[in-house]
Design a protein around this motif. Structure first.
Motif, PDB file in Angstrom:
ATOM      1  N   GLN A 158       6.357  -6.402 -17.341  1.00 20.89           N
ATOM      2  CA  GLN A 158       5.600  -7.344 -18.164  1.00 20.89           C
ATOM      3  C   GLN A 158       4.620  -8.088 -17.254  1.00 20.89           C
ATOM      4  OE1 GLN A 158       7.842 -10.510 -20.120  1.00 20.89           O
ATOM      5  NE2 GLN A 158       6.133 -10.873 -21.509  1.00 20.89           N
ATOM      6  N   SER A 159       3.373  -8.167 -17.699  1.00 23.74           N
ATOM      7  CA  SER A 159       2.318  -8.821 -16.903  1.00 23.74           C
ATOM      8  C   SER A 159       2.691 -10.252 -16.535  1.00 23.74           C
ATOM      9  CB  SER A 159       1.020  -8.892 -17.695  1.00 23.74           C
ATOM     10  OG  SER A 159       0.589  -7.628 -18.037  1.00 23.74           O
ATOM     11  N   GLY A 160       2.389 -10.611 -15.307  1.00 22.09           N
ATOM     12  CA  GLY A 160       2.534 -11.997 -14.878  1.00 22.09           C
ATOM     13  C   GLY A 160       3.947 -12.425 -14.559  1.00 22.09           C
ATOM     14  N   THR A 161       4.889 -11.484 -14.555  1.00 20.60           N
ATOM     15  CA  THR A 161       6.284 -11.858 -14.309  1.00 20.60           C
ATOM     16  C   THR A 161       6.689 -11.595 -12.858  1.00 20.60           C
ATOM     17  OG1 THR A 161       7.047  -9.645 -14.914  1.00 20.60           O
ATOM     18  CG2 THR A 161       6.942 -11.281 -16.675  1.00 20.60           C
ATOM     19  N   THR A 162       7.833 -12.129 -12.493  1.00 22.26           N
ATOM     20  CA  THR A 162       8.376 -11.868 -11.158  1.00 22.26           C
ATOM     21  C   THR A 162       8.737 -10.384 -11.030  1.00 22.26           C
ATOM     22  OG1 THR A 162      10.493 -12.663 -12.009  1.00 22.26           O
ATOM     23  CG2 THR A 162       9.219 -14.194 -10.689  1.00 22.26           C
ATOM     24  N   GLY A 163       9.092  -9.746 -12.151  1.00 21.37           N
ATOM     25  CA  GLY A 163       9.346  -8.300 -12.142  1.00 21.37           C
ATOM     26  C   GLY A 163       8.088  -7.529 -11.744  1.00 21.37           C
ATOM     27  N   ALA A 164       6.954  -7.954 -12.261  1.00 22.97           N
ATOM     28  CA  ALA A 164       5.675  -7.319 -11.918  1.00 22.97           C
ATOM     29  C   ALA A 164       5.370  -7.522 -10.431  1.00 22.97           C
ATOM     30  CB  ALA A 164       4.557  -7.894 -12.772  1.00 22.97           C
ATOM     31  N   MET A 165       5.627  -8.729  -9.941  1.00 21.90           N
ATOM     32  CA  MET A 165       5.369  -9.015  -8.514  1.00 21.90           C
ATOM     33  C   MET A 165       6.244  -8.138  -7.623  1.00 21.90           C
ATOM     34  SD  MET A 165       5.183 -13.139  -8.761  1.00 21.90           S
ATOM     35  CE  MET A 165       4.598 -13.752 -10.323  1.00 21.90           C
ATOM     36  N   GLU A 166       7.478  -7.919  -8.049  1.00 25.94           N
ATOM     37  CA  GLU A 166       8.401  -7.078  -7.286  1.00 25.94           C
ATOM     38  C   GLU A 166       7.927  -5.625  -7.288  1.00 25.94           C
ATOM     39  OE1 GLU A 166      10.722  -8.658  -5.561  1.00 25.94           O
ATOM     40  OE2 GLU A 166      11.131  -6.706  -4.645  1.00 25.94           O
ATOM     41  N   ALA A 167       7.465  -5.159  -8.442  1.00 25.57           N
ATOM     42  CA  ALA A 167       6.973  -3.779  -8.548  1.00 25.57           C
ATOM     43  C   ALA A 167       5.779  -3.567  -7.619  1.00 25.57           C
ATOM     44  CB  ALA A 167       6.591  -3.474  -9.998  1.00 25.57           C
ATOM     45  N   GLU A 168       4.969  -4.611  -7.474  1.00 25.10           N
ATOM     46  CA  GLU A 168       3.773  -4.505  -6.627  1.00 25.10           C
ATOM     47  C   GLU A 168       4.122  -4.341  -5.144  1.00 25.10           C
ATOM     48  OE1 GLU A 168       1.755  -7.979  -8.072  1.00 25.10           O
ATOM     49  OE2 GLU A 168       1.368  -6.974  -9.992  1.00 25.10           O
ATOM     50  N   LYS A 169       5.369  -4.631  -4.785  1.00 26.20           N
ATOM     51  CA  LYS A 169       5.799  -4.462  -3.386  1.00 26.20           C
ATOM     52  C   LYS A 169       6.275  -3.038  -3.113  1.00 26.20           C
ATOM     53  CE  LYS A 169       7.760  -9.110  -3.092  1.00 26.20           C
ATOM     54  NZ  LYS A 169       9.114  -9.705  -3.175  1.00 26.20           N
ATOM     55  N   VAL A 170       6.497  -2.251  -4.176  1.00 26.87           N
ATOM     56  CA  VAL A 170       7.051  -0.898  -4.006  1.00 26.87           C
ATOM     57  C   VAL A 170       5.934   0.048  -3.546  1.00 26.87           C
ATOM     58  CG1 VAL A 170       8.141   1.062  -5.184  1.00 26.87           C
ATOM     59  CG2 VAL A 170       8.804  -1.292  -5.783  1.00 26.87           C
ATOM     60  N   PRO A 171       6.148   0.753  -2.410  1.00 27.21           N
ATOM     61  CA  PRO A 171       5.108   1.654  -1.905  1.00 27.21           C
ATOM     62  C   PRO A 171       4.750   2.757  -2.909  1.00 27.21           C
ATOM     63  CG  PRO A 171       6.924   1.431  -0.328  1.00 27.21           C
ATOM     64  CD  PRO A 171       7.346   0.731  -1.570  1.00 27.21           C
ATOM     65  N   GLU A 172       3.471   2.966  -3.098  1.00 24.59           N
ATOM     66  CA  GLU A 172       2.923   4.051  -3.938  1.00 24.59           C
ATOM     67  C   GLU A 172       3.413   4.052  -5.390  1.00 24.59           C
ATOM     68  OE1 GLU A 172       3.804   7.583  -1.489  1.00 24.59           O
ATOM     69  OE2 GLU A 172       3.477   6.116   0.114  1.00 24.59           O
ATOM     70  N   ALA A 173       3.916   2.950  -5.848  1.00 24.78           N
ATOM     71  CA  ALA A 173       4.391   2.901  -7.239  1.00 24.78           C
ATOM     72  C   ALA A 173       3.200   2.964  -8.191  1.00 24.78           C
ATOM     73  CB  ALA A 173       5.167   1.611  -7.467  1.00 24.78           C
ATOM     74  N   LYS A 174       3.420   3.631  -9.347  1.00 29.20           N
ATOM     75  CA  LYS A 174       2.383   3.630 -10.386  1.00 29.20           C
ATOM     76  C   LYS A 174       2.840   2.641 -11.460  1.00 29.20           C
ATOM     77  CE  LYS A 174       1.906   8.474  -9.318  1.00 29.20           C
ATOM     78  NZ  LYS A 174       3.149   8.363  -8.502  1.00 29.20           N
ATOM     79  N   ILE A 175       2.211   1.499 -11.470  1.00 31.85           N
ATOM     80  CA  ILE A 175       2.695   0.407 -12.327  1.00 31.85           C
ATOM     81  C   ILE A 175       1.924   0.350 -13.645  1.00 31.85           C
ATOM     82  CG2 ILE A 175       3.163  -2.080 -12.442  1.00 31.85           C
ATOM     83  CD1 ILE A 175       2.980  -2.097  -9.351  1.00 31.85           C
ATOM     84  N   THR A 176       2.664   0.266 -14.746  1.00 32.09           N
ATOM     85  CA  THR A 176       2.040   0.027 -16.048  1.00 32.09           C
ATOM     86  C   THR A 176       2.411  -1.384 -16.495  1.00 32.09           C
ATOM     87  OG1 THR A 176       2.615   2.318 -16.526  1.00 32.09           O
ATOM     88  CG2 THR A 176       1.587   1.071 -18.307  1.00 32.09           C
TER      89      THR A 176
END
Ligand code: ARG
Length: 267
Positions: A158-176
């Motif tokens: 979900q946009s703007g959440t701590t979950g999104a921030m965590e996903a952004e730390k994952v190498p080469e992740a494709k985030i939706t």
């Protein structure tokens, strides 16, 4: 002479305001007066924003459409205790902080994690819930066992959440990114993504609600604490909410609401 002019202008202004207010009609929540009344605890309205797609914290009851949940019960009890008339306003999660900054709302209760970055722009009440992030995958998924196996995977958040921030730390992740957590979890059910990073109690509730094709894997990541966010320039609101929270924790009302939604004593 100058004074008379000023008085005249003031009178015109008051008249214009009165006309504008009358013209507004009854049903619209009148935001300006609500804020002006803030000094009077007996009658003041508190406009509280929330993203109501986050069961069991805030969501629409399937039968009645009414907003229910732990946060909803808590803010109702807090407003009653603090002498506020609650005006509950549903809005997107990533719109809450901007709405607080521009004083469109007086507070936000939305399972919002207290973070240093958010604290730069809003104030937070004392902690009212202890949480953390978890990875959700399809039940049949055998290779993702937690945060360590997410590299290069498709992750919904979900946009703007701590979950999104965590996903952004994952190498080469494709985030939706989704506006709602529900949409992210449905995307996972449909197999369009490999994982969802979200708050543990919310993903756990989703699985419990008959979504056995989804499972939670690995440990809960990093302790998070939820707080009610309040604009920086409304210290009196913060003070009242904190005072009311303390009272509800002491008189058992907080524990009662906690048990109703989580089936256990507060942690
Ligand atoms: N706790 C997480 C955060 O603060 C997610 C909160 C999302 N809340 C909601 N009502 N959608 O970023």
């Amino acid at each position: 002479m100058k004074k008379a002019l000023k008085l005249g202008l003031l009178a015109m202004l008051v008249f214009a305001l009165a006309v504008a207010l009358v013209g507004c009609g009854g049903s619209e929540p009148a935001k300006e007066p609500a804020q002006e009344q803030a000094a009077d605890p007996g009658a003041s309205k508190l406009i509280v924003g929330s993203d109501t797609t986050f069961a069991p914290f805030e969501f629409a009851d399937a039968a009645t459409g009414k907003y229910i949940g732990f946060d909803v019960d808590l803010i109702e009890a807090l407003c009653e205790e603090a002498g506020y008339e609650l005006v509950f306003q549903s809005m997107s999660f990533d719109g809450l902080i901007p709405a607080l900054q521009t004083s469109q709302i007086d507070a936000a209760i939305s399972a919002m994690t207290i973070t240093d970055k958010r604290k730069e722009v809003v104030n937070f009440s004392d902690t009212y819930y202890k949480s953390g992030l978890i990875v959700a995958v399809q039940a049949k998924n055998e290779d993702i066992k937690g945060f360590d196996e997410l590299k290069g995977k498709k992750i919904a958040v979900q946009s703007g959440t701590t979950g999104a921030m965590e996903a952004e730390k994952v190498p080469e992740a494709k985030i939706t990114y989704f506006t709602n957590t529900d949409q992210a979890l449905l995307e996972l059910k449909n197999g369009a993504v490999d994982a969802v990073i979200n708050d543990y109690p919310v993903s756990a509730y989703f699985v419990q609600q008959g979504n056995e094709d989804v499972k939670l894997v690995g440990d809960i990541l990093s302790a998070e604490e939820y707080g009610i966010a309040v604009p920086k320039d409304k210290p009196e609101v913060l003070e009242k909410l904190n005072g009311a929270l303390k009272t509800l924790k002491e008189n058992g009302k907080y524990a009662e609401i906690y048990k109703k939604w989580f089936g256990e004593e507060p942690k």
